[in-house]
Design an enzyme around this catalytic site. Structure first.
Site, PDB file in Angstrom:
ATOM      1  N   ARG A 232      10.977 -26.629 -32.121  1.00 33.94           N
ATOM      2  CA  ARG A 232      10.823 -25.545 -31.157  1.00 33.94           C
ATOM      3  C   ARG A 232       9.362 -25.109 -31.148  1.00 33.94           C
ATOM      4  NH1 ARG A 232      14.645 -27.009 -29.174  1.00 33.94           N
ATOM      5  NH2 ARG A 232      16.628 -25.980 -28.710  1.00 33.94           N
ATOM      6  N   GLU A 261       7.459 -22.487 -22.726  1.00 31.65           N
ATOM      7  CA  GLU A 261       7.838 -23.545 -21.785  1.00 31.65           C
ATOM      8  C   GLU A 261       8.355 -22.959 -20.462  1.00 31.65           C
ATOM      9  OE1 GLU A 261      10.719 -26.048 -23.693  1.00 31.65           O
ATOM     10  OE2 GLU A 261       9.378 -26.558 -25.335  1.00 31.65           O
ATOM     11  N   HIS A 279       9.108 -31.603 -23.082  1.00 37.68           N
ATOM     12  CA  HIS A 279      10.388 -31.374 -23.767  1.00 37.68           C
ATOM     13  C   HIS A 279      11.430 -32.411 -23.344  1.00 37.68           C
ATOM     14  CE1 HIS A 279      13.040 -28.063 -25.775  1.00 37.68           C
ATOM     15  NE2 HIS A 279      13.410 -29.285 -26.122  1.00 37.68           N
TER      16      HIS A 279
END
Length: 312
Positions: A232, A261, A279
Site C-alpha cells: 500500500r 492514488e 496499481h
C-alpha cells in the site's frame, strides 16, 4: 422469497456488475446524485454490501447502514474499510485472498528485475536514439542478492518462492517471527534495510504500518539498495522517498502503489531511477475473474448459510 438487496459502493467490471445484478437487487451508490443523503434515507434497506479495496466502506457510511450484516470486498487490502466498527456491530467482512498471490508476486519479481537491470530506462534510452551515441550505463544483477521482505504473508512467501530461482538469500520483518520459517527474522526494520539489497513490501496497509518505511529506513537501504512496493502507498513516506531518489541516497524503487492514488507526485514522474506502475499487481484477466467469482461466492454463501468463505 424476495431477492436480497445489495449496496455496491463503487464500480468494478461490467462482467461483475452484470453477474451481481442477475442474482441480487443491486443499488449502485456511486450513481446516486448525493450518496450520503441516499444512505441516510435508504440505508436501513440493505443487509449486504459489495465493495473493493479501492472504494472500501467508511465509518460514516457504515453508520448509515444499521441493518448491514456482511461486507464482501474485491481485493486483499481492507484498510479502506471501517473493520473495527464492523466487528463491533457483528458485521462479517470478507476479502479475496490467495487468488491474487501469484500475480502480485510475479509483478514484484518483475519490478526487482526492471529496477536492478534498468530495463525500462534502457528502452527509453534506445528509443531516444541514445544507443547511436554510445552504450547504456552498466546496471546491477539480481541473482545472488539479499532480499528483505516486509510482511512475510501469502504474497511475501510467493515472492520468496520466485526469488529462490535467483539464488537470493532471504530475511524478513514481521510483528513476530513465523514458526518453522527457514528464513532469517529481523525484529527491527532498520536492521533488515541495512542488510538487504532489495526491500520488498508485501505487508498490510492501515495505521499499524503507516510510513514505517521512512527517511531513516531508506538511508539504511542505501545508495545501491532498491525499494519495491506492491503493498500500500501508505506504508512509505512518499516525500522521504522522493528526496532519497533525488539525492541518490537510495539506489532505486519500483512502485505499484502510491499514497494518493491515482495521483502520483510530479517529482517521481521526473526521475529515471524509479519504475512507476498504475496499481496493476492483480491486473490480469485470469486473476481478476477469480477475484470477481470469489466476491460472488462469498455473497452467495452468506445468503444461503449466513457465513463467508474467506472472512477476515
Amino acid at each position: 422469497m424476495s431477492t436480497p438487496k445489495v449496496l455496491q459502493i463503487g464500480p468494478l467490471t461490467e462482467r461483475f456488475q452484470h453477474n451481481l445484478a442477475a442474482r441480487y437487487d443491486v443499488t449502485a451508490l456511486w450513481q446516486q446524485p448525493d450518496p450520503q443523503t441516499f444512505l441516510s434515507q435508504h440505508g436501513p434497506q440493505f443487509e449486504l454490501l459489495a465493495t473493493s479495496a479501492r472504494f472500501g466502506c467508511s465509518a460514516e457510511q457504515l453508520a448509515a447502514l444499521p441493518n448491514l450484516k456482511a461486507i464482501c470486498s474485491f481485493g486483499v487490502g481492507y484498510d479502506s474499510i471501517a473493520v473495527d466498527a464492523a466487528r463491533d456491530r457483528g458485521i462479517a467482512v470478507s476479502t479475496t485472498p490467495d487468488v491474487l498471490n501469484d500475480c502480485v508476486a510475479d509483478l514484484a519479481m518483475g519490478l526487482m528485475i526492471d529496477t536492478s537491470r534498468r530495463l525500462a530506462a534502457s528502452e527509453r534510452f534506445l528509443r531516444a536514439g541514445g544507443w547511436l551515441k554510445g552504450n547504456f550505463p552498466l546496471a546491477r544483477r539480481v541473482s545472488g542478492k539479499r532480499l528483505g521482505i516486509v510482511g512475510l504473508g501469502r504474497i511475501g512467501q510467493a515472492v520468496v518462492k520466485r526469488a529462490s530461482g535467483f539464488d537470493m538469500e532471504v530475511r524478513y520483518h514481521n510483528r513476530s517471527p513465523l514458526k518453522d520459517s527457514p528464513h532469517g527474522y529481523e525484529a527491527h526494520l532498520l536492521d533488515l534495510a541495512r542488510w538487504a539489497d532489495f526491500l520488498v513490501l508485501t505487508c498490510v496497509g492501515g495505521a499499524s504500518t503507516h510510513h514505517i518505511v521512512n527517511a531513516e529506513v531508506l538511508a539504511a537501504l542505501g545508495p545501491t539498495g532498491i525499494l519495491i512496493n506492491v503493498a500500500r502507498g501508505s506504508v512509505v513516506d512518499e516525500q522521504a522517498l522522493v528526496t532519497a531518489l533525488q539525492e541518490g541516497t537510495l539506489g532505486g524503487a519500483g512502485l505499484d502503489v502510491f499514497e494518493a492514488e491515482p495521483k502520483v507526485p510530479e517529482a517521481l514522474l521526473k526521475l529515471d531511477n524509479v519504475m512507476l506502475l498504475p496499481h496493476v499487481g492483480s491486473a490480469t484477466e485470469e486473476t481478476r475473474l477469480q477475484m470477481e467469482e470469489l466476491v460472488l461466492a462469498n455473497l452467495q454463501a452468506f445468503v444461503e448459510r449466513g457465513e463467508l468463505l474467506t472472512p477476515l
